[in-house]
Design a protein around this motif. Structure first.
Motif, PDB file in Angstrom:
ATOM      1  N   PHE A   1      -3.187   5.918  -2.113  1.00 20.58           N
ATOM      2  CA  PHE A   1      -3.900   7.104  -1.635  1.00 20.58           C
ATOM      3  C   PHE A   1      -3.074   8.355  -1.904  1.00 20.58           C
ATOM      4  O   PHE A   1      -1.847   8.338  -1.789  1.00 20.58           O
TER       5      PHE A   1
ATOM      6  N   LYS B   1      -8.307   0.739  -1.751  1.00 20.21           N
ATOM      7  CA  LYS B   1      -7.608   0.348  -0.523  1.00 20.21           C
ATOM      8  C   LYS B   1      -6.119   0.133  -0.762  1.00 20.21           C
ATOM      9  O   LYS B   1      -5.431  -0.420   0.085  1.00 20.21           O
TER      10      LYS B   1
ATOM     11  N   ASN C   1      -8.252   7.109  -4.229  1.00 15.30           N
ATOM     12  CA  ASN C   1      -8.633   7.313  -2.827  1.00 15.30           C
ATOM     13  C   ASN C   1      -9.878   6.531  -2.428  1.00 15.30           C
ATOM     14  O   ASN C   1     -10.106   6.310  -1.239  1.00 15.30           O
TER      15      ASN C   1
ATOM     16  N   THR D   1      -3.080  12.265   8.208  1.00 19.90           N
ATOM     17  CA  THR D   1      -4.203  11.682   7.455  1.00 19.90           C
ATOM     18  C   THR D   1      -3.742  10.410   6.739  1.00 19.90           C
ATOM     19  O   THR D   1      -4.455   9.406   6.719  1.00 19.90           O
ATOM     20  N   ALA D   2      -2.543  10.452   6.175  1.00 19.39           N
ATOM     21  CA  ALA D   2      -2.004   9.283   5.468  1.00 19.39           C
ATOM     22  C   ALA D   2      -1.745   8.125   6.430  1.00 19.39           C
ATOM     23  O   ALA D   2      -2.070   6.978   6.137  1.00 19.39           O
TER      24      ALA D   2
ATOM     25  N   LEU E   1      -3.002  11.961  -0.331  1.00 19.60           N
ATOM     26  CA  LEU E   1      -3.568  12.627   0.841  1.00 19.60           C
ATOM     27  C   LEU E   1      -2.807  13.913   1.172  1.00 19.60           C
ATOM     28  O   LEU E   1      -1.637  14.072   0.818  1.00 19.60           O
TER      29      LEU E   1
ATOM     30  N   ALA F   1       0.857   5.644   0.209  1.00 19.18           N
ATOM     31  CA  ALA F   1       0.220   6.949   0.393  1.00 19.18           C
ATOM     32  C   ALA F   1       1.218   8.009  -0.060  1.00 19.18           C
ATOM     33  O   ALA F   1       2.357   8.043   0.394  1.00 19.18           O
TER      34      ALA F   1
ATOM     35  N   ARG G   1       0.842  -1.186   0.000  1.00 22.10           N
ATOM     36  CA  ARG G   1       0.000   0.000   0.000  1.00 22.10           C
ATOM     37  C   ARG G   1       0.880   1.240   0.000  1.00 22.10           C
ATOM     38  O   ARG G   1       1.951   1.253   0.600  1.00 22.10           O
TER      39      ARG G   1
ATOM     40  N   SER H   1      -5.550   1.978   8.813  1.00 27.31           N
ATOM     41  CA  SER H   1      -6.937   1.482   8.835  1.00 27.31           C
ATOM     42  C   SER H   1      -7.207   0.399   7.802  1.00 27.31           C
ATOM     43  O   SER H   1      -8.225  -0.272   7.868  1.00 27.31           O
ATOM     44  N   VAL H   2      -6.302   0.234   6.815  1.00 23.81           N
ATOM     45  CA  VAL H   2      -6.504  -0.803   5.801  1.00 23.81           C
ATOM     46  C   VAL H   2      -5.651  -2.023   6.131  1.00 23.81           C
ATOM     47  O   VAL H   2      -4.510  -1.886   6.547  1.00 23.81           O
TER      48      VAL H   2
ATOM     49  N   ASP I   1      -3.242   7.585   9.324  1.00 21.31           N
ATOM     50  CA  ASP I   1      -4.550   7.074   9.740  1.00 21.31           C
ATOM     51  C   ASP I   1      -5.133   6.155   8.671  1.00 21.31           C
ATOM     52  O   ASP I   1      -5.646   5.075   8.971  1.00 21.31           O
ATOM     53  N   LYS I   2      -5.046   6.576   7.416  1.00 22.57           N
ATOM     54  CA  LYS I   2      -5.614   5.789   6.314  1.00 22.57           C
ATOM     55  C   LYS I   2      -4.848   4.465   6.153  1.00 22.57           C
ATOM     56  O   LYS I   2      -5.456   3.401   6.036  1.00 22.57           O
TER      57      LYS I   2
END
Length: 122
Positions: free
Chosen positions: A106, A103, A100, A113-114, A108, A79, A77, A120-121, A116-117
């Motif tokens: 991203f 999953k 965005n 924010t990045a 961001l 970001a 993943r 969360s995945v 957190d994202k």
């Protein structure tokens, strides 16, 4: 290049810091991914957009698609953090919105924010 690991429970995010362009082509992106995966056993990467060549954000070069496909194939993943409003390209903005919604990748506005994202995945 400096890599910091942010860990929340079992989730680890590699935060890449550098004053240089680290991703100038697809091989650079693979090298970064391999470094993070094998050195830090981490499958989530956060990188400032300033560390990525500007041609990445010109969709006609196909560099973004090539790089993001490799990250998807290897289940890493990503970001990318920065201000994307500076670009006038409608297709780039549509691409960012679509990414965005997923999953895997991203775009961001800031590090928190990045983080957190990415945490969360699964």
């Amino acid at each position: 290049m400096k890599i910091l690991i942010d860990q929340v429970g079992d989730s680890k995010v590699a935060i890449v810091e550098s004053a240089d362009i680290l991703i100038g082509n697809a091989q650079d992106a693979l090298d970064l991914m391999a470094t993070v995966k094998y050195t830090d056993d981490c499958y989530k990467i956060l990188i400032p957009k300033s560390n990525i060549t500007e041609s990445f954000f010109e969709l006609s070069t196909r560099l973004a698609g090539e790089i993001l496909q490799k990250y998807t194939n290897y289940q890493v993943r990503l970001a990318i953090v920065g201000d994307f409003d500076e670009y006038d390209s409608k297709s780039l903005h549509a691409f960012i919105i679509e990414c965005n919604r997923g999953k895997q990748v991203f775009f961001l506005p800031d590090v928190q924010t990045a983080l957190d994202k990415l945490h969360s995945v699964a």
